[in-house]
Design a protein around this motif. Sequence first.
Motif, PDB file in Angstrom:
ATOM      1  N   PHE A 107      27.831  44.104  24.133  1.00 41.85           N
ATOM      2  CA  PHE A 107      28.177  44.881  22.942  1.00 41.85           C
ATOM      3  C   PHE A 107      27.968  44.103  21.648  1.00 41.85           C
ATOM      4  O   PHE A 107      27.940  44.695  20.569  1.00 41.85           O
ATOM      5  CB  PHE A 107      29.633  45.348  23.017  1.00 41.85           C
ATOM      6  N   GLY A 108      27.862  42.782  21.740  1.00 40.62           N
ATOM      7  CA  GLY A 108      27.677  41.966  20.551  1.00 40.62           C
ATOM      8  C   GLY A 108      28.978  41.753  19.794  1.00 40.62           C
ATOM      9  O   GLY A 108      30.071  42.080  20.262  1.00 40.62           O
ATOM     10  N   VAL A 109      28.846  41.185  18.584  1.00 38.29           N
ATOM     11  CA  VAL A 109      29.996  40.948  17.716  1.00 38.29           C
ATOM     12  C   VAL A 109      30.163  42.185  16.842  1.00 38.29           C
ATOM     13  O   VAL A 109      29.509  42.335  15.822  1.00 38.29           O
ATOM     14  CB  VAL A 109      29.783  39.693  16.845  1.00 38.29           C
ATOM     15  N   ARG A 110      31.030  43.091  17.275  1.00 33.58           N
ATOM     16  CA  ARG A 110      31.159  44.361  16.572  1.00 33.58           C
ATOM     17  C   ARG A 110      32.603  44.606  16.166  1.00 33.58           C
ATOM     18  O   ARG A 110      33.536  44.019  16.710  1.00 33.58           O
ATOM     19  CB  ARG A 110      30.649  45.511  17.436  1.00 33.58           C
ATOM     20  N   LYS A 111      32.772  45.500  15.197  1.00 29.01           N
ATOM     21  CA  LYS A 111      34.101  45.871  14.722  1.00 29.01           C
ATOM     22  C   LYS A 111      34.385  47.330  15.099  1.00 29.01           C
ATOM     23  O   LYS A 111      33.618  48.208  14.707  1.00 29.01           O
ATOM     24  CB  LYS A 111      34.184  45.728  13.199  1.00 29.01           C
ATOM     25  N   PRO A 112      35.491  47.573  15.828  1.00 30.06           N
ATOM     26  CA  PRO A 112      36.310  46.591  16.519  1.00 30.06           C
ATOM     27  C   PRO A 112      35.610  46.093  17.781  1.00 30.06           C
ATOM     28  O   PRO A 112      34.684  46.733  18.271  1.00 30.06           O
ATOM     29  CB  PRO A 112      37.579  47.369  16.858  1.00 30.06           C
ATOM     30  N   PHE A 113      36.078  44.975  18.302  1.00 29.90           N
ATOM     31  CA  PHE A 113      35.423  44.346  19.448  1.00 29.90           C
ATOM     32  C   PHE A 113      35.620  45.157  20.723  1.00 29.90           C
ATOM     33  O   PHE A 113      36.666  45.775  20.928  1.00 29.90           O
ATOM     34  CB  PHE A 113      35.976  42.935  19.647  1.00 29.90           C
ATOM     35  N   VAL A 114      34.595  45.150  21.584  1.00 31.18           N
ATOM     36  CA  VAL A 114      34.665  45.821  22.881  1.00 31.18           C
ATOM     37  C   VAL A 114      34.441  44.776  23.982  1.00 31.18           C
ATOM     38  O   VAL A 114      33.379  44.145  24.015  1.00 31.18           O
ATOM     39  CB  VAL A 114      33.598  46.930  23.010  1.00 31.18           C
ATOM     40  N   PRO A 115      35.402  44.563  24.867  1.00 32.77           N
ATOM     41  CA  PRO A 115      35.221  43.594  25.951  1.00 32.77           C
ATOM     42  C   PRO A 115      34.305  44.128  27.044  1.00 32.77           C
ATOM     43  O   PRO A 115      33.986  45.323  27.086  1.00 32.77           O
ATOM     44  CB  PRO A 115      36.655  43.387  26.477  1.00 32.77           C
ATOM     45  N   GLY A 116      33.903  43.240  27.930  1.00 35.91           N
ATOM     46  CA  GLY A 116      33.014  43.628  29.017  1.00 35.91           C
ATOM     47  C   GLY A 116      33.686  44.451  30.091  1.00 35.91           C
ATOM     48  O   GLY A 116      33.020  45.071  30.930  1.00 35.91           O
ATOM     49  N   ALA A 117      34.994  44.494  30.081  1.00 40.41           N
ATOM     50  CA  ALA A 117      35.797  45.331  30.971  1.00 40.41           C
ATOM     51  C   ALA A 117      37.146  45.505  30.283  1.00 40.41           C
ATOM     52  O   ALA A 117      37.554  44.650  29.499  1.00 40.41           O
ATOM     53  CB  ALA A 117      35.976  44.673  32.344  1.00 40.41           C
ATOM     54  N   PRO A 118      37.843  46.596  30.535  1.00 36.62           N
ATOM     55  CA  PRO A 118      39.153  46.762  29.892  1.00 36.62           C
ATOM     56  C   PRO A 118      40.113  45.659  30.315  1.00 36.62           C
ATOM     57  O   PRO A 118      40.095  45.202  31.459  1.00 36.62           O
ATOM     58  CB  PRO A 118      39.621  48.135  30.385  1.00 36.62           C
ATOM     59  N   PHE A 119      40.934  45.210  29.379  1.00 40.28           N
ATOM     60  CA  PHE A 119      41.950  44.211  29.711  1.00 40.28           C
ATOM     61  C   PHE A 119      43.060  44.827  30.560  1.00 40.28           C
ATOM     62  O   PHE A 119      43.693  44.143  31.361  1.00 40.28           O
ATOM     63  CB  PHE A 119      42.564  43.626  28.435  1.00 40.28           C
ATOM     64  N   LEU A 120      43.305  46.116  30.367  1.00 44.60           N
ATOM     65  CA  LEU A 120      44.432  46.776  31.011  1.00 44.60           C
ATOM     66  C   LEU A 120      44.017  48.126  31.570  1.00 44.60           C
ATOM     67  O   LEU A 120      43.332  48.899  30.899  1.00 44.60           O
ATOM     68  CB  LEU A 120      45.567  46.974  29.993  1.00 44.60           C
ATOM     69  N   VAL A 121      44.442  48.396  32.803  1.00 37.33           N
ATOM     70  CA  VAL A 121      44.313  49.729  33.389  1.00 37.33           C
ATOM     71  C   VAL A 121      45.710  50.221  33.726  1.00 37.33           C
ATOM     72  O   VAL A 121      46.450  49.555  34.464  1.00 37.33           O
ATOM     73  CB  VAL A 121      43.440  49.707  34.657  1.00 37.33           C
ATOM     74  N   VAL A 122      46.100  51.351  33.134  1.00 38.96           N
ATOM     75  CA  VAL A 122      47.391  51.966  33.449  1.00 38.96           C
ATOM     76  C   VAL A 122      47.133  53.036  34.496  1.00 38.96           C
ATOM     77  O   VAL A 122      46.422  54.009  34.238  1.00 38.96           O
ATOM     78  CB  VAL A 122      48.045  52.576  32.194  1.00 38.96           C
ATOM     79  N   TRP A 123      47.717  52.860  35.657  1.00 40.59           N
ATOM     80  CA  TRP A 123      47.387  53.683  36.814  1.00 40.59           C
ATOM     81  C   TRP A 123      48.606  54.487  37.235  1.00 40.59           C
ATOM     82  O   TRP A 123      49.590  53.940  37.709  1.00 40.59           O
ATOM     83  CB  TRP A 123      46.919  52.765  37.941  1.00 40.59           C
ATOM     84  N   ASP A 124      48.541  55.800  37.039  1.00 44.12           N
ATOM     85  CA  ASP A 124      49.600  56.690  37.525  1.00 44.12           C
ATOM     86  C   ASP A 124      49.411  56.849  39.029  1.00 44.12           C
ATOM     87  O   ASP A 124      48.604  57.671  39.476  1.00 44.12           O
ATOM     88  CB  ASP A 124      49.513  58.056  36.843  1.00 44.12           C
ATOM     89  N   VAL A 125      50.144  56.073  39.791  1.00 45.71           N
ATOM     90  CA  VAL A 125      49.937  56.087  41.249  1.00 45.71           C
ATOM     91  C   VAL A 125      50.605  57.282  41.914  1.00 45.71           C
ATOM     92  O   VAL A 125      50.306  57.603  43.065  1.00 45.71           O
ATOM     93  CB  VAL A 125      50.443  54.772  41.896  1.00 45.71           C
ATOM     94  N   THR A 126      51.502  57.948  41.198  1.00 44.68           N
ATOM     95  CA  THR A 126      52.142  59.154  41.725  1.00 44.68           C
ATOM     96  C   THR A 126      52.682  59.962  40.557  1.00 44.68           C
ATOM     97  O   THR A 126      52.980  59.407  39.499  1.00 44.68           O
ATOM     98  CB  THR A 126      53.298  58.817  42.685  1.00 44.68           C
ATOM     99  N   TYR A 127      52.801  61.275  40.738  1.00 50.62           N
ATOM    100  CA  TYR A 127      53.498  62.092  39.753  1.00 50.62           C
ATOM    101  C   TYR A 127      54.844  62.574  40.281  1.00 50.62           C
ATOM    102  O   TYR A 127      55.502  63.416  39.657  1.00 50.62           O
ATOM    103  CB  TYR A 127      52.626  63.267  39.309  1.00 50.62           C
ATOM    104  N   ALA A 128      55.251  62.039  41.428  1.00 46.32           N
ATOM    105  CA  ALA A 128      56.611  62.274  41.900  1.00 46.32           C
ATOM    106  C   ALA A 128      57.563  61.459  41.026  1.00 46.32           C
ATOM    107  O   ALA A 128      57.237  60.358  40.587  1.00 46.32           O
ATOM    108  CB  ALA A 128      56.747  61.850  43.358  1.00 46.32           C
ATOM    109  N   CYS A 129      58.726  62.012  40.740  1.00 48.13           N
ATOM    110  CA  CYS A 129      59.674  61.323  39.870  1.00 48.13           C
ATOM    111  C   CYS A 129      61.086  61.826  40.131  1.00 48.13           C
ATOM    112  O   CYS A 129      61.280  62.989  40.521  1.00 48.13           O
ATOM    113  CB  CYS A 129      59.302  61.536  38.396  1.00 48.13           C
ATOM    114  N   ASN A 130      62.062  60.962  39.891  1.00 47.46           N
ATOM    115  CA  ASN A 130      63.465  61.324  40.083  1.00 47.46           C
ATOM    116  C   ASN A 130      64.123  61.813  38.793  1.00 47.46           C
ATOM    117  O   ASN A 130      65.301  62.164  38.787  1.00 47.46           O
ATOM    118  CB  ASN A 130      64.248  60.132  40.641  1.00 47.46           C
TER     119      ASN A 130
END
Length: 480
Positions: A107-130
């Motif tokens: 991606f080069g030196v761009r504004k805003p910066f984009v990494p080669g992979a996301p730093f964080l993945v938020v994974w909803d492993v279930t939609y069951a909830c109490n």
Amino acid sequence: MNDMVGAVGTFQKIIENPISKGLLRFATGYCKKDGISRLDAALKVYVGILRPEDICVQCRLISKLISTIIQRGAKSFGADPEEVRRRMKDPYWRRALASVVKGLAYFGVRKPFVPGAPFLVVWDVTYACNLRCKHCYANAGKPLYEELSTDEAKRVIDILDRAGIVTIAWSGGEPLVRPDIYELSKYASDKGIYVAMATNGTLIDEKTADKLKASGVRFLQISLDGLNPKTHDEFRGIQGAWERTVEGIKIAVRKGFFVNVATATTRYNLKEIPGLIDFCNSLGVQWFMMYNFVPTGRGIFIEEEDISPEEREELLRLLWKKLKYKEKGMKVQVLSTAPQFARVALEEDKEGSLLPTHFYNAELGSKLRGLADFIGGCGAGRFYFGIWPNGDIRPCVFFPLKIGNILEIGENFEEWWRNNPVLNDLRNKDKLQEPCGSCRFRYVCGGCRARAYGYFGDYMAPDPGCILATRPVELIQKKS
């Protein structure tokens, strides 16, 4: 500042030289002889984990290139190269740096910066909830999607690991109701991925906390939506939830987790926020995070409870003062998912010593103030994305737009990450609709893309929660 701009420009020319870019892309490949990626080998040499003679000739040459890039990059952005080297001894920091280098290669030196992979993945492993929360983006309570099996989930972890993801955060629903969550946490942690969990906290007891720690979970985000138990219980839909959540927070702190208390801010709890921050500090948590309300999931039914742009502005300035001018005994770090927080910080603090970004308070100081345009702004599709229980991907968990399925993408993940049209739209702040597209703060803020999508059905629209979005374009344009 002008010296830094010149240094960054010089660094950009070096990185985006075709020869440098070609070598960097070669560095991201896998070395069969050494059994690791060339980039990983180079970084381990850089911090002294491997000796140059321990790796092949090609990897040795790449290690010299990477060392030069790190040294020149640190100098360009005003950082201490030795401090960078010290931090890189931590495997999670090395993963992050590898993603930065890969981002520079593609991606080069761009504004805003984009990494080669996301730093964080938020994974909803279930939609069951109490619980039955009024604002729930997942409309959780019972499964809405078919969940991936344990084996399928492990395949996803393998894909994310090969891509270089730094952190996986389990979410839901309530991830603790999924029986194999400890097995999946251990599987990810053993691969060197930092494992976090977003939970309502009501199911955390001594035994559960010990099992989480043993499985490799290090970070717990626990939701607490009011200082008054009645406020929290009514918002969460279960009487007695406040007491159980607070007890869960206390146990998590006692067991040594990094604890972040998350609060969804609406008119239900707006006036309780200052006292809630002080209460969280008394509990010994490390972070307090004010979450933007986004009208999605069950949140569409309480859209009228969203705070006004003026209320948000006042609250963000209060949060900034809590962060910057800590009273005696105040240790908790204050953060917010509202990208306007960075703009407020830059306006309030001309020295720019701290920059609140998504999920992190970057220590800048006057020499590093120029970094704000590179690391700030909404991180959806740039620093992170979300996964549904069935493996579908969205730009963030509050942003219900399917842009792929992780198992279908599989081995082609890195190509998908670089070329997906929605992700590339989100990364280009110059393409935002007015007034955001002309705002001089578009790189450090750019508005919340999930809120734009939630309110207007258009992720390039303005964020209606920003006071600047209501002003004429000419008043907020970048200064010449």
